[in-house]
Write a protein that holds these residues in place. Structure first.
Motif: not given
Length: 156
Positions: A70-75
């Protein structure tokens, strides 16, 4: 496509690279993290009084992986991403996950790498033993935030 994630910046860069490649090729991404019992847990056949259970270790690995994705690619990543955790050594888990995959993507160094090492032991091992092509993604150099470039090994 399989990508090894351990939460380190090189593994996050590998995840970014894999997502961009999957977007271009219409592939999906299996983000894979392994977990093992801590070394002290079986030393001398004894467990410390507050030893974690398999379930607790699995849950911690799954949460770490989901957070990294999530932190790398988003929700809502631009491609389908499955977050998979498996017990075992990182090399064994990644090689098993790569069976039937078109590509295995790893960072050049992970959490266990020595500072300044060109390749970590996991990335070096999988490049020699993977059942598919391997891309080793270098982490951004310096604080400039340059994107990592993949280096593909020969097809197998």
């Amino acid at each position: 496509m399989v990508v090894g994630v351990d939460g380190s910046e090189p593994s996050r860069e590998a995840l970014r690279w894999a997502a961009r490649q999957a977007e271009l090729t219409g592939a999906s991404v299996d983000a894979v993290m392994s977990w093992e019992w801590p070394g002290y847990a079986t030393w001398g056949g004894m467990l410390p009084p507050a030893a974690p259970t398999d379930g607790a270790l699995e849950e911690a690995a799954q949460q770490t992986l989901l957070t990294a994705v999530e932190e790398t690619l988003g929700k809502e990543p631009p491609v389908r991403v499955r977050a998979l955790t498996q017990p075992g050594s990182p090399v064994q888990v990644l090689l098993e996950a790569a069976r039937g995959a078109s590509l295995l993507v790893v960072g050049s160094r992970g959490l266990g790498g020595f500072r300044g090492a060109l390749l970590g032991s996991v990335s070096q091992h999988v490049t020699h033993h993977a059942p598919c092509s391997v891309v080793v993604v270098r982490a951004p150099s310096g604080a400039g935030g340059a994107t990592g470039a993949g280096e593909e090994t020969g097809e197998r």
